[in-house]
Design a protein around this motif. Structure first.
Motif: not given
Length: 82
Positions: A54-64
Motif C-alpha cells: 500500500e502506498a501513496p504512489s507507484a513512485e514511492a514504491v520504486q523509491r523505497i
C-alpha cells in the motif's frame, strides 16, 4: 490507500533468506515514503519476485526499492481485488 504489485526480474536462484533480507531492507525504510509492504513472493527458477504494498504512489514504491538496493522492473496499481 492505493495498492501496488511490483515485479523484479533477474533474481534467479534467490533463497528464502535472500528474499527475507531484501524484504526487511524495504521494511526498515518504508515509512519514509508512506509505503507499507504487505508481502513478497519469489520464484527462484524464473528469477521473478513480486511485492504487494500500500502506498501513496507507484513512485514511492520504486523509491523505497531503489534505496534498499533492488529497484523494481515494473510497478502496477491494483485497483480491484476479491
Amino acid at each position: 490507500m492505493p495498492e501496488f504489485m511490483d515485479v523484479h526480474r533477474g533474481m534467479n536462484g534467490i533463497s528464502a533468506e535472500d528474499l527475507a533480507a531484501a524484504h526487511a531492507a524495504d521494511l526498515a525504510i518504508q515509512s519514509e515514503e508512506g509505503v507499507d509492504f504487505k508481502q513478497a513472493w519469489a520464484d527462484p527458477e524464473s528469477g521473478h519476485i513480486y511485492c504487494l504494498s500500500e502506498a501513496p504512489s507507484a513512485e514511492a514504491v520504486q523509491r523505497i526499492h531503489e534505496r534498499a538496493g533492488h529497484p523494481a522492473d515494473e510497478v502496477h496499481p491494483v485497483p480491484l481485488k476479491v
